[in-house]
Enzyme design. Structure first.
Site, PDB file in Angstrom:
ATOM      1  N   TYR A  23       0.823  -1.210   0.000  1.00 51.90           N
ATOM      2  CA  TYR A  23       0.000   0.000   0.000  1.00 51.90           C
ATOM      3  C   TYR A  23       0.864   1.269   0.000  1.00 51.90           C
ATOM      4  O   TYR A  23       0.385   2.350   0.299  1.00 51.90           O
ATOM      5  CB  TYR A  23      -0.899   0.018   1.241  1.00 51.90           C
ATOM      6  CG  TYR A  23      -1.828  -1.161   1.341  1.00 51.90           C
ATOM      7  CD1 TYR A  23      -3.108  -1.113   0.816  1.00 51.90           C
ATOM      8  CD2 TYR A  23      -1.424  -2.332   1.965  1.00 51.90           C
ATOM      9  CE1 TYR A  23      -3.969  -2.199   0.906  1.00 51.90           C
ATOM     10  CE2 TYR A  23      -2.275  -3.427   2.065  1.00 51.90           C
ATOM     11  CZ  TYR A  23      -3.542  -3.347   1.533  1.00 51.90           C
ATOM     12  OH  TYR A  23      -4.375  -4.427   1.629  1.00 51.90           O
ATOM     13  N   GLY A 142      -8.969 -10.578   7.780  1.00 52.59           N
ATOM     14  CA  GLY A 142      -9.197  -9.946   6.482  1.00 52.59           C
ATOM     15  C   GLY A 142      -8.210 -10.371   5.418  1.00 52.59           C
ATOM     16  O   GLY A 142      -7.893  -9.595   4.516  1.00 52.59           O
ATOM     17  N   HIS A 147      -0.617 -11.422   2.585  1.00 51.95           N
ATOM     18  CA  HIS A 147       0.205 -10.404   1.927  1.00 51.95           C
ATOM     19  C   HIS A 147       1.693 -10.760   1.992  1.00 51.95           C
ATOM     20  O   HIS A 147       2.484 -10.310   1.158  1.00 51.95           O
ATOM     21  CB  HIS A 147       0.025  -9.046   2.610  1.00 51.95           C
ATOM     22  CG  HIS A 147      -1.187  -8.293   2.150  1.00 51.95           C
ATOM     23  ND1 HIS A 147      -1.450  -8.034   0.831  1.00 51.95           N
ATOM     24  CD2 HIS A 147      -2.205  -7.728   2.854  1.00 51.95           C
ATOM     25  CE1 HIS A 147      -2.573  -7.344   0.737  1.00 51.95           C
ATOM     26  NE2 HIS A 147      -3.060  -7.156   1.944  1.00 51.95           N
ATOM     27  N   ARG A 180      -8.057 -16.655   2.721  1.00 57.93           N
ATOM     28  CA  ARG A 180      -9.082 -17.046   1.761  1.00 57.93           C
ATOM     29  C   ARG A 180      -9.004 -18.553   1.495  1.00 57.93           C
ATOM     30  O   ARG A 180      -8.001 -19.199   1.814  1.00 57.93           O
ATOM     31  CB  ARG A 180      -8.903 -16.283   0.449  1.00 57.93           C
ATOM     32  CG  ARG A 180      -9.324 -14.816   0.509  1.00 57.93           C
ATOM     33  CD  ARG A 180      -9.242 -14.189  -0.877  1.00 57.93           C
ATOM     34  NE  ARG A 180      -9.648 -12.806  -0.893  1.00 57.93           N
ATOM     35  CZ  ARG A 180     -10.893 -12.366  -1.055  1.00 57.93           C
ATOM     36  NH1 ARG A 180     -11.878 -13.257  -1.207  1.00 57.93           N
ATOM     37  NH2 ARG A 180     -11.165 -11.085  -1.083  1.00 57.93           N
ATOM     38  N   TYR A 198     -17.001  -7.233   4.898  1.00 56.97           N
ATOM     39  CA  TYR A 198     -17.393  -5.874   4.569  1.00 56.97           C
ATOM     40  C   TYR A 198     -18.750  -5.824   3.880  1.00 56.97           C
ATOM     41  O   TYR A 198     -19.033  -6.618   2.987  1.00 56.97           O
ATOM     42  CB  TYR A 198     -16.373  -5.227   3.623  1.00 56.97           C
ATOM     43  CG  TYR A 198     -14.944  -5.500   3.982  1.00 56.97           C
ATOM     44  CD1 TYR A 198     -14.453  -5.209   5.251  1.00 56.97           C
ATOM     45  CD2 TYR A 198     -14.065  -6.067   3.053  1.00 56.97           C
ATOM     46  CE1 TYR A 198     -13.132  -5.476   5.583  1.00 56.97           C
ATOM     47  CE2 TYR A 198     -12.749  -6.329   3.379  1.00 56.97           C
ATOM     48  CZ  TYR A 198     -12.291  -6.027   4.646  1.00 56.97           C
ATOM     49  OH  TYR A 198     -10.989  -6.300   4.977  1.00 56.97           O
TER      50      TYR A 198
END
Length: 293
Positions: A23, A142, A147, A180, A198
């Site tokens: 990010y 989440g 990552h 996931r 979300y």
């Protein structure tokens, strides 16, 4: 072969050491903040699951080890938990710090601690601003942990980071960590369009790419396209790519058990429900309870 030789997998800026910051250019952070919305837009199933287990186990202090823009942390602060929120991305933390400032008149937010920290050095980083602190719970939710890519092709860094999460817990403390359903994503080449976390009010399209190196899935790239146009405004679309290590359920389960020295209690949920109730879940959520002796 590294993933970046095939995919442009992250923003150009990265921290000097530790977990790479996907990010770093701020673009994905801004779009992600709109994607996840605010704490009032969290799905009720998620709130009930997390808060219910925290209260059931008498947890008070929580380390949010992937706080991002601070949405999960705010949800827990509002519920009376004592939060320490960390992230490796200063661009994401800017949103969390801004949110805390906007809540400054609310006494619940006076003790909310927000600091930059890295999973690879997490116990040391936390000790630098809270010497000797251990927590009732650590959350890394989440799909955040995915990552962290596998640069050495033996998952040594991922294993070390999981051990670091365990080190930050009090005896009997809980680690909440998820990923996931990469087993299904690898088989189908597609990502579920909805999120169990979300209630995003914007249209979202996700394109999925699977990188296979020497016959093994090495990386999954998700190209997000979010239409954040508000009524009466000119069209505004945000596009960005995030890349993830495709953790398979069996392997990730084994790594977690190892991180807790095969002495922790390990429960696995599918989309916040018992595994047997969901045939093809979008997410697996692992809850590890650290041994008490």
């Amino acid at each position: 072969m590294s993933a970046d030789q095939v995919f442009h997998s992250r923003s150009e800026g990265i921290p000097s050491e530790g977990v790479k910051d996907q990010y770093a250019d701020g673009k994905a952070a801004r779009a992600w903040n709109k994607f996840i919305g605010d704490s009032n837009q969290r799905t009720q199933n998620y709130k009930d699951f997390l808060i219910g287990l925290l209260r059931k186990h008498g947890c008070e202090s929580v380390l949010d080890a992937a706080c991002g823009t601070g949405i999960d942390s705010m949800m827990l602060v509002d519920e009376g938990f004592k939060l320490v929120s960390v992230d490796a991305s200063d661009k994401m933390l800017k949103h969390a710090l801004k949110a805390r400032w906007e809540k400054r008149k609310n006494p619940k937010y006076d003790e909310w601690v927000i600091e930059e920290a890295n999973w690879e050095t997490l116990p040391r980083d936390v000790n630098s601003f809270m010497p000797g602190a251990l927590f009732d719970a650590v959350i890394c939710l989440g799909n955040s942990f995915a990552h962290l890519l596998d640069e050495h092709e033996d998952q040594r860094v991922q294993k070390m980071c999981l051990k670091n999460f365990a080190k930050c817990l009090k005896p009997g403390g809980l680690l909440f960590i998820d990923h996931r359903n990469y087993d299904a994503m690898i088989d189908s080449g597609a990502t579920p369009g909805h999120s169990i976390y979300y209630n995003c009010k914007y249209p979202v399209d996700i394109k999925t790419s699977v990188l296979v190196v020497r016959g093994k899935p090495k990386l999954i790239a998700l190209d997000y396209c979010i239409d954040v146009t508000e009524e009466g405004e000119a069209s505004e679309r945000s596009e960005f790519r995030l890349c993830y290590y495709p953790h398979k359920l069996a392997k990730f389960t084994a790594m977690l058990d190892e991180a807790f020295d095969h002495r922790g209690k390990h429960h696995i949920y599918a989309d916040f429900k018992p595994q047997e109730e969901v045939s093809v879940p979008a997410f697996y959520i692992h809850v590890m309870e650290k041994a008490r002796d």
